[in-house]
Design a protein around this motif. Structure first.
Motif: not given
Length: 416
Positions: A27-55
């Motif tokens: 609601g507070i961000l413009s549609p394109i800014d929210f899309a960029q935030y959402s795209a950046a946040f989506a990488f968190v899960g993949l990086l989390t798993s990559a760093v864990s590497f099974g631990l």
């Protein structure tokens, strides 16, 4: 039993708060800014798993079994070293990712990349904590920590995003989540030191139950593979689709993420039950998974439908018009939401020591997603095509997992 209802209620509340955070940002961000935030946040899960590497993945089943067999001393010995290894990996990942982003994309991207790295650290801290909470059946404390984390994320992210920009909001959320994650780990360190559990289950082959089949390598590979589509889908649509499709997909991904989170919340209780049931009776995982999947799928379909009706009736200008939604878009999203059921079948396979089958289902999900997204992009099918592609890919993942459960239960014995 009452504590379990309290757990589900609090975890549902945490999910609602997370959904509220995304709605406020939309609601507070413009549609394109929210899309960029959402795209950046989506990488968190993949990086989390990559760093864990099974631990962290290896802790999912191992901790529950160690506590069930009264081997808390062994748990205490391994936990500290594993957490230290994770911390060093995250420190290295933070430096590498920030430098790469700065060198190739500039300071603004580096700010977002470093925030994603900190969020990944927080996510792994909570993953370790969740395994311990489940093992000790401390579900109330687990849900309370989730509430604290989501409330802090909402307050700090929304405040800084409204005052500055979405990158500042992402960083504020990262710092608050990391601090809460550290606090929870320190609490669990004190808890574990004070516990000396007696075994609650007996098994002649308890060593094989705990050691060989508790390795997290296959589960790490499965989680990392399954994270590829949900880490890159928003970036894909933002890059290859129209600006309207990119913003609309980011907005409707709020429901997809919420649905997957809801399923995962239920599995915090049902998953360990699957593991304990396998130790006790050895079979019946498919029936249990189908029943649980039907329950949570119906709940999510009803909830998603009600939320879209509310959105259309109460906030038409703030969201419906702003993101150019239609009822076709809403219907496609509801279908995709209902199919976010893979954690149920993943846990059934984990209980059967079939982590390689979890990987097979994840590969099917990723490949189906890639093929369908490519088709949608080439033929310019727009938002409905993208969101239905995610739905179809999840359906394939669930079908493959169910087939693997049937095969595993027919063969019997540990999955080697």
């Amino acid at each position: 039993m009452m504590s379990h209802y309290i757990f589900f209620t609090l975890m549902a509340l945490a999910s609602v708060i997370t959904l509220g955070k995304s709605a406020i940002l939309a609601g507070i961000l413009s549609p394109i800014d929210f899309a960029q935030y959402s795209a950046a946040f989506a990488f968190v899960g993949l990086l989390t798993s990559a760093v864990s590497f099974g631990l962290a993945e290896g802790m999912v089943k191992r901790f529950t079994r160690l506590v069930a067999f009264g081997r808390s001393e062994e748990l205490r010995r391994t936990l500290s070293s594993d957490v230290r290894r994770l911390a060093w990996r995250h420190l290295a990942a933070f430096g590498i990712i920030t430098l790469i982003a700065l060198a190739f994309y500039g300071p603004r991207t580096a700010i977002a990349a470093s925030a994603v790295a900190v969020l990944a650290f927080a996510a792994n801290a909570f993953a370790v904590s969740a395994s311990l909470f489940r093992a000790y059946d401390k579900l109330f404390v687990m849900s309370a920590s989730a509430i604290l984390r989501t409330v802090c994320a909402l307050v700090f992210c929304a405040t800084f995003a409204s005052l500055f920009d979405w990158e500042a909001g992402l960083w504020a959320e990262a710092v608050s989540s990391a601090l809460v994650g550290l606090a929870v780990l320190f609490y669990l360190r004190v808890l574990i030191r004070s516990r000396a559990d007696a075994p609650t289950l007996g098994a002649a082959n308890r060593d094989s139950f705990i050691s060989h089949d508790s390795d997290g390598t296959w589960l790490f590979a499965a989680i990392s593979t399954a994270l590829i589509p949900i880490s890159f889908d928003r970036s894909w649509v933002l890059h290859f689709g129209s600006e309207t499709d990119g913003a609309k997909y980011a907005f409707c991904s709020i429901w997809l993420s919420a649905a997957y989170t809801v399923t995962s919340i239920f599995m915090q209780k049902w998953g360990p039950d699957f593991i304990r049931a396998r130790i006790a009776i050895g079979i019946g995982m498919l029936n249990a998974a189908l029943v649980r999947a039907a329950e949570v799928g119906a709940l999510m379909a009803i909830g998603a439908t009600a939320s879209f009706v509310l959105l259309y009736q109460v906030y038409p200008d703030t969201f419906w018009v702003k993101y150019r939604l239609s009822w076709i878009d809403a219907t496609c999203t509801i279908v995709a939401v209902t199919l976010q059921l893979s954690p149920v079948f993943d846990w059934a396979l984990i209980a059967l020591d079939a982590e390689r089958a979890v990987l097979a289902a994840a590969v099917a999900f990723a490949l189906t997603w890639a093929v369908l997204f490519l088709i949608v992009t080439v033929f310019q099918l727009g938002f409905p095509g993208y969101v239905l592609s995610i739905a179809a890919a999840r359906a394939v993942q669930v079908i493959v997992a169910a087939v693997m459960i049937v095969q595993k239960e027919r063969v019997g014995g540990p999955h080697r």
